[in-house]
Design a protein around this motif. Structure first.
Motif, PDB file in Angstrom:
ATOM      1  N   MET A   1      11.553 -43.173  73.691  1.00  0.00           N
ATOM      2  CA  MET A   1      12.644 -42.394  74.286  1.00  0.00           C
ATOM      3  C   MET A   1      12.159 -41.697  75.562  1.00  0.00           C
ATOM      4  N   VAL A   2      12.989 -41.714  76.594  1.00  0.00           N
ATOM      5  CA  VAL A   2      12.667 -41.033  77.851  1.00  0.00           C
ATOM      6  C   VAL A   2      13.592 -39.834  78.018  1.00  0.00           C
ATOM      7  N   ILE A   3      13.025 -38.679  78.346  1.00  0.00           N
ATOM      8  CA  ILE A   3      13.801 -37.448  78.536  1.00  0.00           C
ATOM      9  C   ILE A   3      13.956 -37.191  80.030  1.00  0.00           C
ATOM     10  N   ASN A   4      15.189 -37.198  80.515  1.00  0.00           N
ATOM     11  CA  ASN A   4      15.464 -36.899  81.923  1.00  0.00           C
ATOM     12  C   ASN A   4      15.471 -35.396  82.131  1.00  0.00           C
ATOM     13  N   CYS A   5      14.631 -34.918  83.038  1.00  0.00           N
ATOM     14  CA  CYS A   5      14.499 -33.472  83.202  1.00  0.00           C
ATOM     15  C   CYS A   5      14.589 -33.067  84.673  1.00  0.00           C
ATOM     16  N   ILE A   6      14.852 -31.793  84.895  1.00  0.00           N
ATOM     17  CA  ILE A   6      14.806 -31.196  86.225  1.00  0.00           C
ATOM     18  C   ILE A   6      14.025 -29.892  86.134  1.00  0.00           C
ATOM     19  N   LEU A  13       4.208 -22.266  94.118  1.00  0.00           N
ATOM     20  CA  LEU A  13       3.029 -22.569  93.302  1.00  0.00           C
ATOM     21  C   LEU A  13       3.409 -22.873  91.861  1.00  0.00           C
ATOM     22  N   ALA A  14       4.363 -22.106  91.337  1.00  0.00           N
ATOM     23  CA  ALA A  14       4.830 -22.366  89.968  1.00  0.00           C
ATOM     24  C   ALA A  14       5.544 -23.714  89.890  1.00  0.00           C
ATOM     25  N   MET A  15       6.305 -24.045  90.931  1.00  0.00           N
ATOM     26  CA  MET A  15       6.977 -25.357  90.985  1.00  0.00           C
ATOM     27  C   MET A  15       5.951 -26.487  90.940  1.00  0.00           C
ATOM     28  N   GLU A  16       4.902 -26.357  91.760  1.00  0.00           N
ATOM     29  CA  GLU A  16       3.875 -27.400  91.807  1.00  0.00           C
ATOM     30  C   GLU A  16       3.181 -27.546  90.461  1.00  0.00           C
ATOM     31  N   ARG A  17       2.914 -26.433  89.802  1.00  0.00           N
ATOM     32  CA  ARG A  17       2.227 -26.464  88.510  1.00  0.00           C
ATOM     33  C   ARG A  17       3.083 -27.181  87.460  1.00  0.00           C
ATOM     34  N   THR A  18       4.345 -26.787  87.354  1.00  0.00           N
ATOM     35  CA  THR A  18       5.229 -27.423  86.368  1.00  0.00           C
ATOM     36  C   THR A  18       5.437 -28.891  86.697  1.00  0.00           C
ATOM     37  N   ASN A  19       5.599 -29.188  87.987  1.00  0.00           N
ATOM     38  CA  ASN A  19       5.768 -30.575  88.436  1.00  0.00           C
ATOM     39  C   ASN A  19       4.566 -31.435  88.008  1.00  0.00           C
ATOM     40  N   ASN A  20       3.371 -30.924  88.205  1.00  0.00           N
ATOM     41  CA  ASN A  20       2.164 -31.667  87.816  1.00  0.00           C
ATOM     42  C   ASN A  20       2.111 -31.896  86.317  1.00  0.00           C
ATOM     43  N   PHE A  21       2.493 -30.887  85.550  1.00  0.00           N
ATOM     44  CA  PHE A  21       2.483 -31.027  84.087  1.00  0.00           C
ATOM     45  C   PHE A  21       3.488 -32.086  83.647  1.00  0.00           C
ATOM     46  N   VAL A  22       4.685 -32.051  84.250  1.00  0.00           N
ATOM     47  CA  VAL A  22       5.719 -33.030  83.880  1.00  0.00           C
ATOM     48  C   VAL A  22       5.222 -34.447  84.114  1.00  0.00           C
ATOM     49  N   LYS A  24       2.374 -35.648  83.932  1.00  0.00           N
ATOM     50  CA  LYS A  24       1.331 -36.087  82.998  1.00  0.00           C
ATOM     51  C   LYS A  24       1.905 -36.583  81.673  1.00  0.00           C
ATOM     52  N   VAL A  25       3.175 -36.328  81.424  1.00  0.00           N
ATOM     53  CA  VAL A  25       3.760 -36.625  80.111  1.00  0.00           C
ATOM     54  C   VAL A  25       4.588 -37.910  80.209  1.00  0.00           C
ATOM     55  N   PRO A  26       4.208 -38.952  79.497  1.00  0.00           N
ATOM     56  CA  PRO A  26       4.877 -40.262  79.652  1.00  0.00           C
ATOM     57  C   PRO A  26       6.368 -40.244  79.301  1.00  0.00           C
ATOM     58  N   PHE A  27       6.782 -39.405  78.363  1.00  0.00           N
ATOM     59  CA  PHE A  27       8.191 -39.446  77.953  1.00  0.00           C
ATOM     60  C   PHE A  27       9.087 -38.538  78.786  1.00  0.00           C
ATOM     61  N   LEU A  28       8.543 -37.896  79.836  1.00  0.00           N
ATOM     62  CA  LEU A  28       9.367 -37.080  80.727  1.00  0.00           C
ATOM     63  C   LEU A  28       9.632 -37.833  82.027  1.00  0.00           C
ATOM     64  N   ASN A  29      10.889 -37.869  82.445  1.00  0.00           N
ATOM     65  CA  ASN A  29      11.267 -38.479  83.726  1.00  0.00           C
ATOM     66  C   ASN A  29      11.890 -37.395  84.604  1.00  0.00           C
ATOM     67  N   LEU A  30      11.194 -37.013  85.664  1.00  0.00           N
ATOM     68  CA  LEU A  30      11.670 -35.943  86.538  1.00  0.00           C
ATOM     69  C   LEU A  30      12.723 -36.493  87.502  1.00  0.00           C
ATOM     70  N   LEU A  31      13.961 -36.041  87.332  1.00  0.00           N
ATOM     71  CA  LEU A  31      15.051 -36.496  88.194  1.00  0.00           C
ATOM     72  C   LEU A  31      15.038 -35.792  89.536  1.00  0.00           C
ATOM     73  N   LYS A  32      14.807 -34.460  89.518  1.00  0.00           N
ATOM     74  CA  LYS A  32      14.899 -33.704  90.760  1.00  0.00           C
ATOM     75  C   LYS A  32      14.358 -32.284  90.541  1.00  0.00           C
ATOM     76  N   THR A  33      13.991 -31.630  91.637  1.00  0.00           N
ATOM     77  CA  THR A  33      13.577 -30.228  91.565  1.00  0.00           C
ATOM     78  C   THR A  33      14.512 -29.391  92.447  1.00  0.00           C
ATOM     79  N   ASP A  50      18.705 -34.172  80.344  1.00  0.00           N
ATOM     80  CA  ASP A  50      18.387 -33.871  78.955  1.00  0.00           C
ATOM     81  C   ASP A  50      17.668 -32.538  78.801  1.00  0.00           C
ATOM     82  N   LEU A  51      16.897 -32.146  79.815  1.00  0.00           N
ATOM     83  CA  LEU A  51      16.034 -30.964  79.685  1.00  0.00           C
ATOM     84  C   LEU A  51      15.901 -30.251  81.034  1.00  0.00           C
ATOM     85  N   ILE A  52      15.988 -28.923  80.995  1.00  0.00           N
ATOM     86  CA  ILE A  52      15.794 -28.102  82.204  1.00  0.00           C
ATOM     87  C   ILE A  52      14.579 -27.205  81.991  1.00  0.00           C
TER      88      ILE A  52
END
Length: 228
Positions: A1-6, A13-22, A24-33, A50-52
Motif C-alpha cells: 500500500m502507498v500512502i499519498n502525503c503532503i 529547516l523543519a520542512m527539509e527535515r520532514t521532507n528527508n524523513f518522508v 526514506k520511507v518506501p510506503f510514503l509518496n510525497l505529493l506536494k509541500t 491520505d496523510l498530512i
C-alpha cells in the motif's frame, strides 16, 4: 500500500527535515509541500491525500483552523515545537503528535501507526455502487460500469459503459473519498481511471475504449506502483 502525503510547514529547516524523513520511507509518496495552510486546503479538497504532516503555528491560517475547515479529513500527524497544542490535536482526533525536533525513529513510529490503520481500512469489502450529486438528484453509479472520470471546469464527468455520462459538481477529492482505492487511481489533474478498464498503456498514455488519457508527472510514480 502507498500512502499519498503532503507536508504543511512554514519553517524551511523543519520542512527539509520532514521532507528527508518522508523520502526514506518506501510506503510514503510525497505529493506536494506547502508553506501555508490556505493553498494546502485548496489542494486537499481537490486531490486524494491520505496523510498530512501539519505544522500548527503558521502565520495567517493556523493548522488548527485548517483542520476545522475540512469536511473530509485525511489522517493527520501534527509537527510542532509547542507541546501546548497536543491536547487540542487529540481533541481533533489526529493520528499522532511529533514535537520538534523529532528523531527518525519517532517519525517511523507515527507513520507506521497510520500505515497499519489505513491497511485495515482498505481490507474492508469494496463498494459496488456509489451515489453522486447531479443538479437535481443523487445518481446511482454501478462501479462496474465506471470507466474513468474527467474534469470539465466546475464539473466532473463520469464516463460509463454504453457511452453514458453523468455530470457532477463533486470534486476529485470528494469522489476519491467514495471510490475504492483498490479499483480507481488518479493519473492526471483532469483524470481518474478504473484500473480494470484499462486496455493498454503506451508512452505514458492510457487507452480505455476510444479514449486516450495522459499520465502526468505528478501521479506517474503512484500509478505505476499500483499496477505492478
Amino acid at each position: 500500500m502507498v500512502i499519498n502525503c503532503i507536508i504543511i510547514e512554514d519553517e524551511p529547516l523543519a520542512m527539509e527535515r520532514t521532507n528527508n524523513f518522508v523520502r526514506k520511507v518506501p510506503f510514503l509518496n510525497l505529493l506536494k509541500t506547502f508553506d501555508n495552510g490556505i493553498e494546502a486546503t485548496a489542494f486537499i479538497k481537490t486531490e486524494k491525500v491520505d496523510l498530512i504532516f501539519l505544522d500548527i503555528q503558521m502565520d495567517g491560517f493556523t493548522g488548527i483552523q485548517l483542520l476545522e475547515s475540512l469536511n473530509h479529513r485525511p489522517e493527520v500527524i501534527i509537527t510542532t515545537a509547542f507541546d501546548q497544542y497536543a491536547l487540542k490535536g487529540f481533541d481533533l482526533n489526529v493520528s499522532d503528535y511529533l514535537l520538534k525536533p523529532f528523531a527518525f525513529e519517532r517519525f517511523m513510529q507515527a507513520v507506521t501507526k497510520v500505515y497499519d490503520k489505513l491497511t485495515v481500512a482498505n481490507k474492508q469489502p469494496d463498494k459496488q455502487v456509489i451515489f453522486v450529486k447531479t443538479e437535481y438528484r443523487l445518481e446511482k453509479i454501478n462501479l462496474a460500469d465506471l470507466l474513468f472520470v474527467e474534469g470539465m471546469r466546475d464539473y466532473r464527468c463520469l464516463h460509463l459503459t454504453g457511452d453514458k455520462r453523468v455530470m457532477t459538481p463533486q470534486t476529485f477529492g470528494e469522489l476519491a473519498q467514495e471510490l475504492p482505492p483498490s479499483q480507481f487511481c488518479r493519473v492526471h489533474k483532469s483524470y481518474m481511471v478504473a484500473l480494470n478498464k484499462i486496455d493498454h498503456i503506451e508512452r505514458d498514455r492510457i487507452r480505455i475504449k476510444e479514449q486516450l488519457i495522459p499520465i502526468s508527472d505528478t501521479f506517474k510514480d503512484v500509478f505505476y506502483k499500483r499496477i505492478k
